[in-house]
Scaffold this active site. Structure first.
Site, PDB file in Angstrom:
ATOM      1  N   ASP A  79       0.853  -1.187   0.000  1.00  0.00           N
ATOM      2  CA  ASP A  79       0.000   0.000   0.000  1.00  0.00           C
ATOM      3  C   ASP A  79       0.890   1.238   0.000  1.00  0.00           C
ATOM      4  OD1 ASP A  79      -1.740   2.207   1.148  1.00  0.00           O
ATOM      5  OD2 ASP A  79      -3.193   0.571   1.084  1.00  0.00           O
TER       6      ASP A  79
ATOM      7  N   HIS B  74      -6.936  -5.716   2.369  1.00  0.00           N
ATOM      8  CA  HIS B  74      -5.819  -5.062   3.058  1.00  0.00           C
ATOM      9  C   HIS B  74      -5.264  -6.059   4.062  1.00  0.00           C
ATOM     10  CE1 HIS B  74      -6.742  -0.789   1.955  1.00  0.00           C
ATOM     11  NE2 HIS B  74      -7.946  -1.313   1.758  1.00  0.00           N
TER      12      HIS B  74
ATOM     13  N   HIS C 293     -10.204  -5.496  -3.151  1.00  0.00           N
ATOM     14  CA  HIS C 293      -8.853  -5.674  -2.620  1.00  0.00           C
ATOM     15  C   HIS C 293      -8.929  -5.927  -1.127  1.00  0.00           C
ATOM     16  CE1 HIS C 293      -9.816  -1.369  -2.520  1.00  0.00           C
ATOM     17  NE2 HIS C 293      -8.992  -1.238  -1.483  1.00  0.00           N
TER      18      HIS C 293
ATOM     19  N   ASN D 156     -13.103  -3.655   2.350  1.00  0.00           N
ATOM     20  CA  ASN D 156     -14.131  -2.617   2.407  1.00  0.00           C
ATOM     21  C   ASN D 156     -15.010  -2.777   1.171  1.00  0.00           C
ATOM     22  OD1 ASN D 156     -12.954  -1.426   4.733  1.00  0.00           O
ATOM     23  ND2 ASN D 156     -11.466  -0.400   3.440  1.00  0.00           N
TER      24      ASN D 156
END
Length: 114
Positions: free
Chosen positions: A30, A102, A100, A87
């Protein structure tokens, strides 16, 4: 998708620090890490969110989870614990509409997350 940031990363049009790549998944660091280990794990094919990925029903969601775990092992955070967050939708904080996960770890993570 033409304007999808993560699709452009998959195509190599936008640089990213790749951590792991397979035929159907890609993992990269990230650019705004929230923990010592913060890696995004995505399917290479475009799915807008976790719900779309789940409905694909071809084992791809499993591959995303297995990739995340393999990275946690490689990063040395599997034994101490890690968090995997997807999310889904703007109300949950999703800002890039390519599913995606995390992968977060390397420090204590509080609950609730925020």
């Amino acid at each position: 998708m033409i304007d999808c940031l993560f699709c452009k990363i998959v195509k190599g049009e936008i640089p990213a620090e790749i951590v792991q790549e397979s035929e159907r998944t890609l993992a990269f660091r990230d650019i705004n890490p929230q923990a010592p280990t913060h890696v995004l794990v995505i399917p290479k094919g475009h799915f807008a969110n976790a719900a779309e990925l789940a409905l694909a029903d071809d084992g791809l969601a499993d591959e995303v989870f297995k990739t995340a775990h393999a990275i946690a092992v490689a990063e040395g955070i599997a034994d101490t614990g890690y968090r995997l967050v997807f999310n889904t939708g703007p109300g949950a904080g999703q800002t890039v509409f390519h599913v995606h996960g995390h992968l977060l770890g390397g420090r204590g993570l509080t609950w609730p997350p925020g």
